[in-house]
Design a protein around this motif. Structure first.
Motif, PDB file in Angstrom:
ATOM      1  N   UNK A 177       0.832  -1.210   0.000  1.00 12.19           N
ATOM      2  CA  UNK A 177       0.000   0.000   0.000  1.00 12.19           C
ATOM      3  C   UNK A 177       0.867   1.261   0.000  1.00 12.19           C
ATOM      4  N   UNK A 178       0.309   2.349  -0.491  1.00 11.32           N
ATOM      5  CA  UNK A 178       0.941   3.660  -0.378  1.00 11.32           C
ATOM      6  C   UNK A 178       1.998   3.948  -1.435  1.00 11.32           C
ATOM      7  N   UNK A 179       2.045   3.152  -2.507  1.00  7.49           N
ATOM      8  CA  UNK A 179       3.034   3.451  -3.550  1.00  7.49           C
ATOM      9  C   UNK A 179       2.389   4.251  -4.670  1.00  7.49           C
ATOM     10  N   UNK A 180       3.134   5.209  -5.173  1.00  3.20           N
ATOM     11  CA  UNK A 180       2.680   5.979  -6.313  1.00  3.20           C
ATOM     12  C   UNK A 180       3.367   5.354  -7.521  1.00  3.20           C
ATOM     13  N   UNK A 181       2.703   4.434  -8.206  1.00  2.00           N
ATOM     14  CA  UNK A 181       3.420   3.681  -9.239  1.00  2.00           C
ATOM     15  C   UNK A 181       3.615   4.514 -10.507  1.00  2.00           C
ATOM     16  N   UNK A 182       4.881   4.632 -10.883  1.00  4.13           N
ATOM     17  CA  UNK A 182       5.239   5.436 -12.056  1.00  4.13           C
ATOM     18  C   UNK A 182       6.021   4.582 -13.031  1.00  4.13           C
ATOM     19  N   UNK A 183       6.023   4.975 -14.297  1.00  4.66           N
ATOM     20  CA  UNK A 183       6.907   4.295 -15.238  1.00  4.66           C
ATOM     21  C   UNK A 183       7.861   5.305 -15.879  1.00  4.66           C
ATOM     22  N   UNK A 184       9.013   4.782 -16.286  1.00  4.78           N
ATOM     23  CA  UNK A 184      10.039   5.643 -16.874  1.00  4.78           C
ATOM     24  C   UNK A 184       9.673   5.985 -18.316  1.00  4.78           C
TER      25      UNK A 184
END
Ligand code: HEM
Length: 399
Positions: free
Chosen positions: A379-386
């Motif tokens: 929980x609590x991750x701000x999932x980003x991609x490069x």
């Protein structure tokens, strides 16, 4: 990242956007932006830097990748039409490219790669066993990056004690955001370190050949001439880039996908024979490589009037997620037998390492789910991609 398209104008009758593929964004945002572009245009112009064309018609992308006479690999970076560096074989055109591929072919053939399976499986098992007793991990750092990097180092004959150094270099070269490395100094110094490292390894092999790819490559000849140190170096740098980031990105997507699709995860755990097809589908749907080529003549592609010398970006996603080619194109379907996707490219530069990559991916997914069948995104991750090559930046799982 917005997927609403508002062109800023036109260039020679083609819509222009200040499109930048280097920016990071939320998970899947780049792929979704390609869907939006492909739905609206067959091609457009990016106005950033010197400007370049972008083809968003899937069939036209494939045709361009196959037509190496018109679309040269002398530059494969849309923002850099006249590079001062060379990566071998990626930046060569036939016939020289064909010579290199012939020599490299036996090292990466299905048979040569299959012979490595027991060793590849053992490395995966050891790394996953180390994680089993825990209740979670950042799985890119602790598994997805270590596993293929170790295999690659063994293949090239590089000492395994250098693994952590390699991972640090890859991180500085490929994963730092603008805030982390505003003047690119960390990236540059990692590139210099990698370059010096390979110079040293080449000199070592010249003096004391061993049973590894690098030593065997020293015995190859092209047009009756041995391969120079300069070309050997250009080959090592390309292998470093091609082999080090792609499989980790794909393993990251596989774990992300099965963490967010628990019903599909249960299906592959219950029936591991579905893993092969699921892996192909993940490669297709998450398509993360965006090749580019330099036009050798004036040509029209995807409705864009390209001039000789201009750069053309050829995103694989627009073919792999094309609704005219696939039913429900954005869905990973573990029962779909997808053999015609172009996640490994198309034409003469189609991925040299595809058999190795497929084996590593299958082994990773099989062995992971045997040991850690039930997991979720912490929980609590701000999932980003490069940007550039789309990979999830950080992935913490709990089990
Ligand atoms: C899932 C993993 C991988 C994906 C999706 C992938 C994808 C690709 C793509 C799309 C290309 C063509 C680029 C272009 O047309 O400009 C390519 C080329 C290449 N790949 Fe991979 N790759 C993967 C893994 C690997 C691995 C593990 C290796 C080697 C250890 C490797 C070595 C290469 C090489 C040497 C080329 C250049 C081939 C040439 O120019 O003839 N790749 N890859």
């Amino acid at each position: 990242m917005s997927t609403t398209l508002e062109p800023e104008g036109t260039h020679k009758g083609v819509p222009t956007y200040s499109f930048d593929n280097r920016e990071d964004g939320p998970v899947l945002s780049h792929q979704e932006r390609w869907d939006a572009f492909a739905g609206a245009h067959s091609g457009f112009r990016s106005s950033i830097s010197q400007g370049y064309w972008v083809v968003t018609d899937g069939e036209a992308v494939q045709r361009a990748l196959q037509d190496w006479e018109t679309f040269s690999s002398a530059s494969v970076t849309a923002l850099n039409p006249d590079p001062t560096f060379l990566w071998i074989p990626e930046m060569l055109d036939p016939p020289l490219h064909t010579d290199w591929r012939r020599l490299l072919g036996s090292e990466f053939s299905p048979k040569a790669i299959a012979a490595r399976e027991p060793e590849i499986r053992q490395v995966a098992v050891e790394l996953i066993d180390d994680l089993c007793g825990r209740d979670g991990a950042e799985v890119l750092d602790e598994f997805a990056r270590r596993f293929p990097t170790l295999i690659f180092m063994r293949l090239m004959g590089l000492p395994e004690k250098d693994l952590d150094r390699f991972l640090d270099w890859v991180d500085s070269m490929l994963h730092l955001s603008f805030e982390e490395d505003p003047d690119h100094s960390r990236q540059m110094s990692a590139m210099q370190a990698v370059s010096a490292y390979f110079e040293e390894q080449i000199a070592l092999r010249r003096a004391h050949p061993r049973d590894d790819l690098l030593s065997r490559a020293m015995t190859w000849e092209i047009d009756g001439e041995p391969i120079s140190d300069r070309d050997m170096h250009a080959f090592c740098i390309l292998m470093f880039q091609a082999g080090f980031d792609t499989v980790p990105i794909a393993i990251g997507w596989a774990l992300y996908h099965f963490a967010t699709h628990p019903e599909q995860r249960s299906a592959i755990v219950a029936d591991p024979s579905l893993i092969g097809m699921s892996v192909e589908e993940i490669l297709r749907v998450y398509s993360f490589v965006v090749p580019a080529r330099k036009a050798t003549r004036d040509v029209e592609v995807g409705g864009c009037p390209v001039k000789s010398g201009e750069m053309v970006m050829l995103p694989l996603a627009v073919s792999n997620r094309d609704p005219e080619r696939y039913e429900n194109p954005l869905e990973v379907d573990p029962h779909r037998s997808t053999s015609n996707h172009i996640a490994f490219g198309s034409g003469p530069h189609r991925c040299l390492g595809s058999h190795l990559a497929r084996l590593e991916l299958n082994v990773a997914v099989q062995e992971w789910h045997k040991r850690i069948p039930d997991y979720r995104i912490a929980a609590g991750q701000d999932l980003e991609q490069t940007g550039n090559m789309y990979g999830v930046k950080s992935l913490r799982l709990e089990w």
